[in-house]
Write a protein that holds these residues in place. Structure first.
Motif, mmCIF file in Angstrom:
data_model
loop_
_atom_site.group_PDB
_atom_site.id
_atom_site.type_symbol
_atom_site.label_atom_id
_atom_site.label_comp_id
_atom_site.label_asym_id
_atom_site.label_seq_id
_atom_site.Cartn_x
_atom_site.Cartn_y
_atom_site.Cartn_z
ATOM 1 N N ASN A 1 -13.695 13.716 -6.063
ATOM 2 C CA ASN A 1 -12.694 14.486 -6.789
ATOM 3 C C ASN A 1 -13.380 15.276 -7.889
ATOM 4 O O ASN A 1 -14.126 14.711 -8.675
ATOM 5 N N VAL A 2 -13.120 16.554 -7.934
ATOM 6 C CA VAL A 2 -13.724 17.410 -8.950
ATOM 7 C C VAL A 2 -12.608 18.062 -9.738
ATOM 8 O O VAL A 2 -11.715 18.701 -9.177
ATOM 9 N N ASN A 3 -12.652 17.905 -11.049
ATOM 10 C CA ASN A 3 -11.682 18.522 -11.945
ATOM 11 C C ASN A 3 -12.397 19.617 -12.723
ATOM 12 O O ASN A 3 -13.240 19.339 -13.564
ATOM 13 N N VAL A 4 -12.081 20.856 -12.400
ATOM 14 C CA VAL A 4 -12.761 21.989 -13.008
ATOM 15 C C VAL A 4 -12.071 22.357 -14.316
ATOM 16 O O VAL A 4 -10.884 22.626 -14.337
ATOM 17 N N GLN A 5 -12.829 22.363 -15.397
ATOM 18 C CA GLN A 5 -12.312 22.733 -16.710
ATOM 19 C C GLN A 5 -13.288 23.698 -17.356
ATOM 20 O O GLN A 5 -14.279 23.290 -17.913
ATOM 21 N N GLN A 6 -13.003 24.964 -17.252
ATOM 22 C CA GLN A 6 -13.827 26.025 -17.840
ATOM 23 C C GLN A 6 -15.280 25.959 -17.390
ATOM 24 O O GLN A 6 -16.172 26.355 -18.105
ATOM 25 N N MET A 7 -15.538 25.462 -16.223
ATOM 26 C CA MET A 7 -16.838 25.436 -15.585
ATOM 27 C C MET A 7 -17.956 24.830 -16.419
ATOM 28 O O MET A 7 -19.092 25.245 -16.326
ATOM 29 N N SER A 8 -17.653 23.841 -17.181
ATOM 30 C CA SER A 8 -18.692 23.080 -17.878
ATOM 31 C C SER A 8 -18.578 21.649 -17.394
ATOM 32 O O SER A 8 -17.501 21.195 -17.075
ATOM 33 N N PHE A 9 -19.676 20.946 -17.348
ATOM 34 C CA PHE A 9 -19.661 19.555 -16.932
ATOM 35 C C PHE A 9 -19.748 18.665 -18.170
ATOM 36 O O PHE A 9 -20.444 18.990 -19.119
ATOM 37 N N GLU A 10 -19.045 17.568 -18.119
ATOM 38 C CA GLU A 10 -19.090 16.605 -19.214
ATOM 39 C C GLU A 10 -20.505 16.037 -19.333
ATOM 40 O O GLU A 10 -21.204 15.899 -18.335
ATOM 41 N N PRO A 11 -20.921 15.694 -20.548
ATOM 42 C CA PRO A 11 -22.231 15.040 -20.695
ATOM 43 C C PRO A 11 -22.295 13.768 -19.853
ATOM 44 O O PRO A 11 -21.291 13.091 -19.649
ATOM 45 N N ASN A 12 -23.490 13.462 -19.369
ATOM 46 C CA ASN A 12 -23.743 12.230 -18.609
ATOM 47 C C ASN A 12 -22.879 12.120 -17.355
ATOM 48 O O ASN A 12 -22.414 11.038 -17.012
ATOM 49 N N SER A 13 -22.654 13.227 -16.648
ATOM 50 C CA SER A 13 -21.793 13.253 -15.464
ATOM 51 C C SER A 13 -22.516 12.953 -14.152
ATOM 52 O O SER A 13 -21.881 12.539 -13.191
ATOM 53 N N PHE A 14 -23.820 13.204 -14.089
ATOM 54 C CA PHE A 14 -24.517 13.158 -12.813
ATOM 55 C C PHE A 14 -25.676 12.172 -12.819
ATOM 56 O O PHE A 14 -26.428 12.086 -13.780
ATOM 57 N N ASP A 15 -25.806 11.472 -11.690
ATOM 58 C CA ASP A 15 -26.921 10.546 -11.511
ATOM 59 C C ASP A 15 -28.230 11.300 -11.304
ATOM 60 O O ASP A 15 -29.304 10.796 -11.637
ATOM 61 N N ALA A 16 -28.132 12.488 -10.725
ATOM 62 C CA ALA A 16 -29.315 13.319 -10.474
ATOM 63 C C ALA A 16 -28.874 14.777 -10.448
ATOM 64 O O ALA A 16 -27.712 15.090 -10.198
ATOM 65 N N VAL A 17 -29.813 15.657 -10.706
ATOM 66 C CA VAL A 17 -29.596 17.104 -10.642
ATOM 67 C C VAL A 17 -30.814 17.705 -9.964
ATOM 68 O O VAL A 17 -31.932 17.252 -10.197
ATOM 69 N N TYR A 18 -30.578 18.703 -9.114
ATOM 70 C CA TYR A 18 -31.711 19.426 -8.555
ATOM 71 C C TYR A 18 -31.415 20.917 -8.526
ATOM 72 O O TYR A 18 -30.257 21.342 -8.543
ATOM 73 N N ALA A 19 -32.485 21.696 -8.510
ATOM 74 C CA ALA A 19 -32.392 23.150 -8.423
ATOM 75 C C ALA A 19 -33.532 23.630 -7.533
ATOM 76 O O ALA A 19 -34.668 23.218 -7.712
ATOM 77 N N ILE A 20 -33.191 24.494 -6.592
ATOM 78 C CA ILE A 20 -34.192 25.046 -5.682
ATOM 79 C C ILE A 20 -34.174 26.565 -5.825
ATOM 80 O O ILE A 20 -33.195 27.219 -5.455
ATOM 81 N N GLU A 21 -35.217 27.094 -6.415
ATOM 82 C CA GLU A 21 -35.358 28.531 -6.617
ATOM 83 C C GLU A 21 -34.096 29.142 -7.231
ATOM 84 O O GLU A 21 -33.594 30.167 -6.766
ATOM 85 N N ALA A 22 -33.587 28.510 -8.276
ATOM 86 C CA ALA A 22 -32.356 28.973 -8.919
ATOM 87 C C ALA A 22 -32.511 29.170 -10.421
ATOM 88 O O ALA A 22 -32.136 30.208 -10.949
ATOM 89 N N THR A 23 -33.063 28.180 -11.110
ATOM 90 C CA THR A 23 -33.090 28.250 -12.569
ATOM 91 C C THR A 23 -33.983 29.368 -13.083
ATOM 92 O O THR A 23 -33.816 29.818 -14.214
#
Length: 151
Positions: A79-101
């Motif tokens: 379930n994803v609750n979108v609120q102004q497209m920001s994520f709450e602190p400490n929301s994810f167990d892991a994050v990855y980026a592939i040729e994006a940042t």
């Protein structure tokens, strides 16, 4: 990255979700893909549905420089609750980026946002092309390599 079934993972600059689908297939993780392109979000969502992964993948529009959305996993559904497209602190167990940042106006800014949304002890995996201080614009070989990366 030590991904395990049930973890919630953020894909920064998810494109059409190819790596996200593979990670979910191999590890069972729940993925929230973040992208600023409506067409790519639509394609990623459709591909997840076709792959039978809609319950574990959600793709949302947003600017990864302003990472607030809350996500929960209940009753076998992400379930994803979108609120102004920001994520709450400490929301994810892991994050990855592939040729994006690399496309962010400020690497410090995007990495600060990624650190903010990672849970304590979470892992950030990144794959980027970059130019070091050793790049010499007067060197034809350097220019050729740079041009090849940009294409």
């Amino acid at each position: 990255m030590g991904l395990k079934e049930g973890m919630t993972v953020l894909d920064v600059g998810c494109g059409v979700g190819g790596p996200a689908r593979e990670m979910t297939r191999f590890t069972g993780v729940n993925i929230v893909g973040l992208n600023n392109n409506d067409y790519q979000i639509e394609r990623a969502t459709n591909y997840a549905k076709l792959a039978g992964l809609s319950d574990k993948q959600k793709f949302v529009k947003g600017d990864f420089m302003v990472c607030t959305v809350t996500s929960t996993y209940t009753e076998n559904t992400l379930n994803v609750n979108v609120q102004q497209m920001s994520f709450e602190p400490n929301s994810f167990d892991a994050v990855y980026a592939i040729e994006a940042t690399v496309h962010a106006p400020s690497l410090e800014g995007v990495y600060r946002e990624i650190f903010k949304v990672l849970k304590p002890g979470g892992v950030f995996g990144v794959y980027e092309w970059l130019m070091t201080d050793d790049y010499d614009a007067s060197n034809p070989k350097h220019r050729e390599i740079c041009h090849g990366i940009e294409m």
